[in-house]
Write a protein that holds these residues in place. Structure first.
Motif, mmCIF file in Angstrom:
data_model
loop_
_atom_site.group_PDB
_atom_site.id
_atom_site.type_symbol
_atom_site.label_atom_id
_atom_site.label_comp_id
_atom_site.label_asym_id
_atom_site.label_seq_id
_atom_site.Cartn_x
_atom_site.Cartn_y
_atom_site.Cartn_z
ATOM 1 N N GLU A 425 -1.112 -9.480 -11.447
ATOM 2 C CA GLU A 425 -0.242 -9.011 -10.366
ATOM 3 C C GLU A 425 1.194 -8.878 -10.841
ATOM 4 O O GLU A 425 1.866 -7.874 -10.577
ATOM 5 N N LYS A 426 1.672 -9.902 -11.593
ATOM 6 C CA LYS A 426 3.047 -9.846 -12.126
ATOM 7 C C LYS A 426 3.210 -8.672 -13.078
ATOM 8 O O LYS A 426 4.220 -7.973 -13.053
ATOM 9 N N ALA A 443 5.355 0.856 -3.874
ATOM 10 C CA ALA A 443 4.250 0.675 -2.928
ATOM 11 C C ALA A 443 3.250 1.818 -3.028
ATOM 12 O O ALA A 443 2.035 1.610 -3.042
ATOM 13 N N LYS A 444 3.781 3.048 -3.142
ATOM 14 C CA LYS A 444 2.911 4.219 -3.255
ATOM 15 C C LYS A 444 2.113 4.171 -4.551
ATOM 16 O O LYS A 444 0.923 4.482 -4.579
ATOM 17 N N ILE A 448 -0.194 -0.296 -2.054
ATOM 18 C CA ILE A 448 -0.008 -1.337 -1.029
ATOM 19 C C ILE A 448 1.204 -0.963 -0.187
ATOM 20 O O ILE A 448 1.904 0.005 -0.471
ATOM 21 N N SER A 449 1.498 -1.751 0.851
ATOM 22 C CA SER A 449 2.632 -1.449 1.713
ATOM 23 C C SER A 449 3.942 -1.900 1.072
ATOM 24 O O SER A 449 3.955 -2.773 0.198
ATOM 25 N N GLN A 450 5.050 -1.303 1.533
ATOM 26 C CA GLN A 450 6.374 -1.660 0.994
ATOM 27 C C GLN A 450 6.744 -3.109 1.297
ATOM 28 O O GLN A 450 7.269 -3.810 0.418
ATOM 29 N N PRO A 451 6.474 -3.635 2.510
ATOM 30 C CA PRO A 451 6.764 -5.053 2.759
ATOM 31 C C PRO A 451 5.986 -5.970 1.815
ATOM 32 O O PRO A 451 6.496 -7.022 1.415
ATOM 33 N N SER A 452 4.742 -5.561 1.453
ATOM 34 C CA SER A 452 3.952 -6.370 0.520
ATOM 35 C C SER A 452 4.607 -6.420 -0.847
ATOM 36 O O SER A 452 4.615 -7.459 -1.517
ATOM 37 N N VAL A 453 5.169 -5.277 -1.270
ATOM 38 C CA VAL A 453 5.870 -5.232 -2.564
ATOM 39 C C VAL A 453 7.041 -6.195 -2.549
ATOM 40 O O VAL A 453 7.240 -6.987 -3.476
ATOM 41 N N VAL A 454 7.866 -6.131 -1.493
ATOM 42 C CA VAL A 454 9.046 -7.005 -1.377
ATOM 43 C C VAL A 454 8.626 -8.476 -1.388
ATOM 44 O O VAL A 454 9.232 -9.317 -2.066
ATOM 45 N N ARG A 455 7.569 -8.790 -0.631
ATOM 46 C CA ARG A 455 7.098 -10.173 -0.537
ATOM 47 C C ARG A 455 6.606 -10.690 -1.893
ATOM 48 O O ARG A 455 6.918 -11.809 -2.303
#
Length: 466
Positions: A425-426, A443-444, A448-455
């Motif tokens: 993942e890293k 994210a694209k 995955i979603s953009q909030p998931s990327v930030v998290r």
């Protein structure tokens, strides 16, 4: 019989109720009858013109010019456009009235306010102009879609193409096979004033030498066995008023080089078996991946033709020398081919890295073909390196942070699945952060979603660049 008073009443009624400004003058130009409701367009009150002649009103600038005065002089019907003091535009038509002896006794004029119509015409003209501008912008956008690039080298070439497309100068496109020479040739045509006329593309390497002359210049009926009954128009003739693009010009037979040179010099040609000379007008664009100067030295290409063709040479660099374009071309072709086959396949970051590092000896054409092959042959939605052809899958990469991720080299206990997944993942987050400009792009790319990327980036803070 009807009395003169009744005739006058009827005439007054017709004039006063008319939608037009009707005016009747005598043989000296004095106003006898008129419609007072319409004189506001001239900016005067009824009492101002009563008892006056059209000559006086013309002198005062109220009638500019007076159509009745023109009819009194010419003694023929007249139609003109008038501009009034109030800023109105009126169309006036006037007719002479003669008595039994042929003497002019009256002038009848009709006036219609054309101001609003003129405004609508002007607005329509402006709208047409805007539509043409928008159409031009759309065409430019379409042309830009054909050429996908980010590198400064390609930007400069695109500018040069745009500049020379406005002329009839002969352009020679130089570069390896697959760099996009035919795309640039078509762009030269679409940006030129010849864009509405034919663009004829000829690959000189695909026409047998024995058929070259008849294919290029056509033939008359009965010129040779197997010829069409009514003759045939050649490719040069088909390009009349348009653009003739000769690809692989280095493959042009020597005897055809002489004929082409004569056509360029004289702007005339004869069909095979014909005696009549045909005038021709076309813009010539050529392309080659060969060194024509060396061919001239070896006697395989005419020097005089070389100088004729080598007016504006444009060298298109190979894909390996403009690496900034590789990534954008990969993404563009993924999008186009996914849409073509109604699929939604993506490249694994490792696959992406391998493609970025490839030398692309076949250039843009090789890249396009490979992406299409991968989308059609891969079974999974994520295209991993094992789906790549052997010559790509097995190539060596230096050990660095940019090297493809190898699970076999991870220094974790085989049973520690959580740690292994976190390392993967890293690594994927790190790759995406380098390739993308924003978390939305990441994210694209990762699916995955953009909030998931930030998290996830906060989770690995310090290990993955934000």
């Amino acid at each position: 019989m009807m009395s003169d008073n009744n005739v006058k009443r009827i005439l007054d009624s017709i004039i006063s109720t008319s939608n037009n400004n009707i005016t009747v003058t005598d043989e000296k130009g004095f106003i006898l009858f008129t419609n007072p409701n319409h004189w506001w367009i001239y900016g005067i009150e009824p009492d101002h013109y009563l008892g006056k002649s059209v000559y006086q009103l013309e002198t005062e600038g109220i009638l500019s010019p007076s159509i009745s005065a023109m009819v009194l002089k010419e003694k023929t019907p007249v139609q003109i456009m008038q501009h009034t003091k109030t800023g109105k535009i009126v169309m006036s038509t006037a007719y002479p009235v003669f008595d039994d002896d042929g003497e002019l006794i009256r002038v009848v004029s009709y006036t219609q306010d054309q101001t609003e119509i003129r405004k609508l015409q002007d607005q329509y003209g402006q709208l047409e102009k805007k539509i043409q501008e928008y159409q031009h912008e759309v065409e430019e956008l379409r042309e830009q879609e054909e050429l996908i690039y980010r590198s400064k080298e390609m930007r400069q070439i695109a500018k040069t193409i745009h500049r020379v497309s406005k002329t009839d100068a002969t352009v020679m496109l130089l570069g390896e096979s697959g760099v996009g020479k035919s795309v640039f040739a078509r762009r030269l045509h679409t940006q030129s004033y010849r864009s509405k006329d034919p663009f004829i593309e000829v690959n000189c390497s695909t026409i047998p030498e024995s058929l070259f002359e008849s294919e290029m210049f056509g033939y008359e009926a009965g010129s040779f066995t197997g010829a069409q009954k009514h003759g045939k128009q050649g490719l040069v003739e088909q390009a009349d008023n348009g653009t003739l693009f000769l690809d692989e010009i280095g493959e042009l037979p020597l005897d055809m080089q002489v004929k082409l040179l004569n056509v360029l010099q004289e702007k005339r040609f004869k069909r095979v078996g014909g005696k009549k000379e045909h005038k021709i007008d076309f813009r010539l664009v050529t392309a080659t991946n060969q060194n024509l100067e060396e061919m001239v030295e070896k006697g395989k290409f005419r020097l005089d033709l070389y100088y004729r063709l080598h007016v504006i040479p444009i060298q298109i660099p190979p894909l390996r020398e403009r690496k900034e374009d590789i990534a954008i071309l990969i993404n563009h072709n993924l999008e186009i081919i996914n849409k073509k086959y109604n699929t939604n396949k993506k490249l694994h970051p490792s696959t992406y890295e391998i493609l970025i590092g490839h030398k692309w000896s076949g250039n843009v054409r090789e890249l396009e073909n490979l992406i299409e092959r991968l989308i059609l042959t891969s079974e999974d939605s994520i295209i991993i390196p094992s789906f790549l052809p052997a010559h790509l899958h097995g190539q060596e990469f230096p050990e660095s942070n940019d090297a493809p991720f190898k699970i076999d080299h991870m220094k974790v206990d085989d049973s520690d699945l959580k740690t292994a997944l976190e390392q993967v993942e890293k690594w994927m987050l790190m790759k995406a952060s380098k390739q993308c400009k924003s978390t939305y792009e990441m994210a694209k790319s990762l699916g995955i979603s953009q909030p998931s990327v930030v998290r996830k980036m906060k989770k690995y803070k310090g290990q993955v660049p934000l």
